[in-house]
Write a protein that holds these residues in place. Structure first.
Motif, PDB file in Angstrom:
ATOM      1  N   UNK A 101       8.204   7.161  -0.722  1.00  0.00           N
ATOM      2  CA  UNK A 101       9.629   6.838  -0.862  1.00  0.00           C
ATOM      3  C   UNK A 101      10.029   5.686   0.047  1.00  0.00           C
ATOM      4  N   UNK A 102       9.460   5.697   1.246  1.00  0.00           N
ATOM      5  CA  UNK A 102       9.871   4.662   2.194  1.00  0.00           C
ATOM      6  C   UNK A 102       9.002   4.641   3.429  1.00  0.00           C
ATOM      7  N   UNK A 103       9.351   3.744   4.342  1.00  0.00           N
ATOM      8  CA  UNK A 103       8.606   3.592   5.591  1.00  0.00           C
ATOM      9  C   UNK A 103       9.590   3.482   6.755  1.00  0.00           C
TER      10      UNK A 103
ATOM     11  N   UNK B 190       9.306  14.001   4.469  1.00  0.00           N
ATOM     12  CA  UNK B 190       8.295  13.908   3.401  1.00  0.00           C
ATOM     13  C   UNK B 190       8.465  12.597   2.609  1.00  0.00           C
ATOM     14  N   UNK B 191       7.330  12.013   2.220  1.00  0.00           N
ATOM     15  CA  UNK B 191       7.387  10.774   1.429  1.00  0.00           C
ATOM     16  C   UNK B 191       7.549   9.528   2.266  1.00  0.00           C
ATOM     17  N   UNK B 192       7.516   9.689   3.585  1.00  0.00           N
ATOM     18  CA  UNK B 192       7.634   8.529   4.475  1.00  0.00           C
ATOM     19  C   UNK B 192       6.359   8.343   5.280  1.00  0.00           C
ATOM     20  N   UNK B 193       6.041   7.135   5.631  1.00  0.00           N
ATOM     21  CA  UNK B 193       4.984   6.865   6.587  1.00  0.00           C
ATOM     22  C   UNK B 193       5.504   5.829   7.568  1.00  0.00           C
ATOM     23  N   UNK B 194       4.789   5.744   8.677  1.00  0.00           N
ATOM     24  CA  UNK B 194       5.146   4.787   9.720  1.00  0.00           C
ATOM     25  C   UNK B 194       4.324   3.508   9.517  1.00  0.00           C
ATOM     26  N   UNK B 195       4.946   2.377   9.732  1.00  0.00           N
ATOM     27  CA  UNK B 195       4.199   1.114   9.703  1.00  0.00           C
ATOM     28  C   UNK B 195       4.511   0.346  10.988  1.00  0.00           C
TER      29      UNK B 195
ATOM     30  N   UNK C 218       0.825  -1.211   0.000  1.00  0.00           N
ATOM     31  CA  UNK C 218       0.000   0.000   0.000  1.00  0.00           C
ATOM     32  C   UNK C 218       0.867   1.272   0.000  1.00  0.00           C
ATOM     33  N   UNK C 219       2.038   1.189   0.641  1.00  0.00           N
ATOM     34  CA  UNK C 219       2.956   2.341   0.622  1.00  0.00           C
ATOM     35  C   UNK C 219       3.441   2.592  -0.808  1.00  0.00           C
ATOM     36  N   UNK C 220       3.788   1.527  -1.484  1.00  0.00           N
ATOM     37  CA  UNK C 220       4.253   1.646  -2.867  1.00  0.00           C
ATOM     38  C   UNK C 220       3.153   2.209  -3.753  1.00  0.00           C
ATOM     39  N   UNK C 221       1.938   1.681  -3.560  1.00  0.00           N
ATOM     40  CA  UNK C 221       0.805   2.086  -4.375  1.00  0.00           C
ATOM     41  C   UNK C 221       0.528   3.578  -4.208  1.00  0.00           C
TER      42      UNK C 221
ATOM     43  N   UNK D 150      11.001  -2.221  -3.680  1.00  0.00           N
ATOM     44  CA  UNK D 150      11.976  -1.148  -3.889  1.00  0.00           C
ATOM     45  C   UNK D 150      11.621   0.127  -3.106  1.00  0.00           C
ATOM     46  N   UNK D 151      11.334  -0.048  -1.827  1.00  0.00           N
ATOM     47  CA  UNK D 151      11.048   1.073  -0.916  1.00  0.00           C
ATOM     48  C   UNK D 151      12.192   1.197   0.083  1.00  0.00           C
ATOM     49  N   UNK D 152      12.474   2.444   0.531  1.00  0.00           N
ATOM     50  CA  UNK D 152      13.454   2.621   1.594  1.00  0.00           C
ATOM     51  C   UNK D 152      12.855   2.155   2.920  1.00  0.00           C
TER      52      UNK D 152
END
Lengths: 456, 456
Positions: free
Chosen positions: A133-135, A225-230, A126-129, A156-158
């Protein structure tokens, strides 16, 4: 049924679940909503999207849709390591001389060594979708961090991992596995975040906790920016993804007409337990069947058995949302128990509600008795279990021994969440007689519970 | 075939082999007999029984019986970790953008982390049946030692393991796993045996070799009543037990009407390769089918590609029988390559004969390129491979890339012998750029070959 049950029941790929099951849809008393730590009001989707991916926010808040389709990309990835086997523990039964029939759902046959990959791949997808940039995340024993590294590498996510310091030191090779998958790993609490620096100042020399590491990872995600927490446990969305464990288990049992009497899972934040029991709990909630469901937690971190049902922070740094759950207080720092994955001060809201409503039991076990069970299991079943998983083994053996006394032929199913290849320091301590059972006093627990936030 | 091939092909328990296949029965040129190191005459069963279990001696010498029944106790144990999956490497194929179809037989889903358990349980079973107290052995990477520990624990036999010193130091946790299963582990060469003391005096500071460790284990077995020596590779009996790998592979392929073009295995002493190729080689020997069969060995220990076909000692201490094989000389001590399981100076007699007769190819690969392949594989297939297994991955990828150039849709099957959870020191060196490729010079090899025993 006269058909001989094989040692391992494998579903075919066609029989694998095509949708996750959302237990909340069948709960009359829904789990209480997450609260904004500032306003103490229920969190809206808008407030959650700076922290979590959009689709995951939807899943987090959806307590009415019973089945949510598993996207084809995730189902394809699942085929890399799923279906996992449901194993009939013939050898353990014989060793125990029990009339009980013991089954375990083994989730350790992948490099993360545990069930964590089930949710990691979903969250990375879902992050990729969403075009991120990464999590960022935290990890205790390292299983979740490894799982997320694998999933991020695939898409291919950071991937930035905050690892509880005690585990980082006990499990030097975990970092190397994550590195193989391209992740960066920082021991927590660290100097890299504001909250980390604050915790280090207040508790110099702390070995860390999942709560601290969560605070750090959230801070980094919201500031970049471009990051979320999982997160690998606790959340509704995680239990949803992990329902694949229970759905496969139920399908495998149904194939042979087996109805379990007792279902046992280890419980830290609740990801495995919630996933394993999901469809069975669904039947129980709908009044279609009854099962004894047992959560097993470490005596050193007994949130269900000795905690309080109240709103609390999910993290030590008190920057995360509040959840209503069984908790020892977000300030509680458990002793350096070797089951790093079970060292969380709280418990999933859904499971807390179900426990509160009497749908499941809980018990706590001491780690030396857990390692005794682990070694006994390894010698007859050929799998070196993770310390976390061995909590469930301990309870399953205890139930099987009760059957031996009473002569009852109960069917016991437990979740074997993973392997202990990275836990050999703990096994060594156990073999050397250097393992101790550090159990919090009532005063310890009362002190941290006294600091719970005041809600209503 | 229009049927979709699943990611993982599992046989049912009923479809598992009920007999091992003995390749020698179909060989026109039989492998040369073992020779008594004193008389240089072919060894008789009587001479072998002080070293090996009686039933295993029979299997060792039997080059005419094609199928040997697998005892029910062993088949039951096999069900604990077999059938192993034959995996279609869809993700690797996509990553490589190759028209080749790649399959691998994965033997790592058990605590020994490799195929070694297939023969360990058989050898422990026959030792128990003979009423022995225990067994001794050597181990390189530790996979065989772990497997034997598990098997001995299951049958309640004592287990003494001599572990090649370089691996003992690189893999501290392997010892702890063996200890979980109750084995004792000694780094080799050691001061506990005459031959160990002699080797230490001649080569102070040596990091050891499989050849040294074999000498020590044999000495202990022959000097202690009620003990026998068991070996995890090289011997005919081991290849016999390992044929279960190939038989399952062939049954799984046949189920979907798949005929491989190329079969690839890593080769140290030959246990996995010999087992994987067994039924395919059988067809080839009987003229029923043709396959390209490729043995892959480390450039640091290239017995097939740079050794000599001659009688040689199987051990460095020169107390073991002589085998006719491709060898670098029993005096050859390879550089401290991280694929501990491939550091043997010789090669199974059966495989040597087949190679000599042109039934298979061989190539050597350098370890940095092996780890590149390992990491590439881990990232798409989700399994962290052992360095040994990664030799086969390297060759499989190379063949798949050739197909990409030519556009040929070849079917490639390789043996993924095990997992690399205990090889993280090696992965770390690779990531840090500290890994080197130490390849013996022609002079090095000529010097040790000059010391071969004179036979005829």
């Amino acid at each position: 049924m006269t058909e001989k049950i094989p040692y391992k029941i494998y579903l075919t790929e066609d029989e694998m679940p095509k949708a996750w099951y959302n237990m909340r849809a069948d709960m009359k008393n829904k789990p209480a909503p997450l609260l904004n730590p500032g306003t103490l009001k229920p969190l809206t989707a808008e407030e959650l999207t700076p922290i979590f991916c959009e689709e995951l926010v939807k899943q987090e808040l959806d307590d009415t849709t019973a089945y949510i389709e598993i996207p084809a990309e995730i189902r394809n990835f699942y085929k890399m390591f799923r279906p996992s086997p449901l194993v009939r523990a013939y050898c353990l039964e014989e060793k125990l001389q029990t009339p009980a029939k013991i089954y375990y759902k083994f989730e350790g046959n992948n490099t993360s060594g545990s069930h964590k990959l089930n949710s990691a791949i979903a969250q990375a997808y879902y992050a990729k979708k969403q075009g991120l940039k990464g999590v960022t995340t935290e990890t205790g024993a390292g299983q979740w961090g490894t799982a997320l590294s694998m999933a991020c590498s695939y898409f291919d996510l950071d991937c930035k991992v905050y690892m509880v310091k005690v585990s980082y030191e006990q499990k030097p090779f975990r970092r190397e596995v994550m590195r193989t998958y391209g992740a960066s790993v920082v021991p927590s609490p660290s100097e890299t975040t504001e909250v980390g620096r604050r915790i280090l100042a207040e508790h110099p020399g702390t070995t860390g906790s999942l709560g601290c590491a969560i605070s750090e990872a959230v801070e980094v995600a919201t500031k970049n920016p471009g990051y979320r927490y999982v997160l690998g446990s606790v959340l509704n969305q995680v239990l949803l993804h992990q329902s694949v464990i229970g759905l496969e288990t139920k399908a495998a049992l149904d194939k042979y007409g087996i109805k379990p009497d007792i279902i046992i899972g280890c419980a830290g934040g609740g990801s495995n337990l919630g996933g394993l029991i999901a469809p069975f709990m669904g039947e129980k909630l709908r009044g279609e069947a009854d099962y004894r469901i047992i959560a097993v937690e470490p005596a050193s971190c007994p949130s269900l058995t000795r905690g309080t049902y109240a709103y609390d922070f999910c993290d030590t740094g008190r920057i995360c949302p509040l959840a209503k759950m069984y908790t020892l207080g977000s300030d509680f720092i458990p002793s350096a128990n070797h089951a790093g994955g079970l060292r969380f001060h709280g418990m999933s809201s859904s499971l807390s509600q179900l426990y509160h409503d009497g749908y499941m039991e809980a018990r706590s076990v001491e780690q030396t008795s857990v390692f005794e069970a682990a070694e006994q299991f390894a010698r007859v079943e050929g799998i070196l279990p993770a310390p976390e998983s061995s909590h469930a083994i301990r309870a399953a053996i205890d139930e099987a021994l009760k059957c031996k006394e009473t002569g009852e032929e109960k069917t016991i199913v437990f979740g074997l969440t993973g392997t202990g290849y990275f836990d050999l320091v703990a096994y060594q301590k156990f073999h050397d007689g250097d393992m101790t059972d550090v159990i919090p006093t009532d005063e310890d627990i009362a002190a941290s519970i006294a600091k719970l936030p005041k809600v209503e």
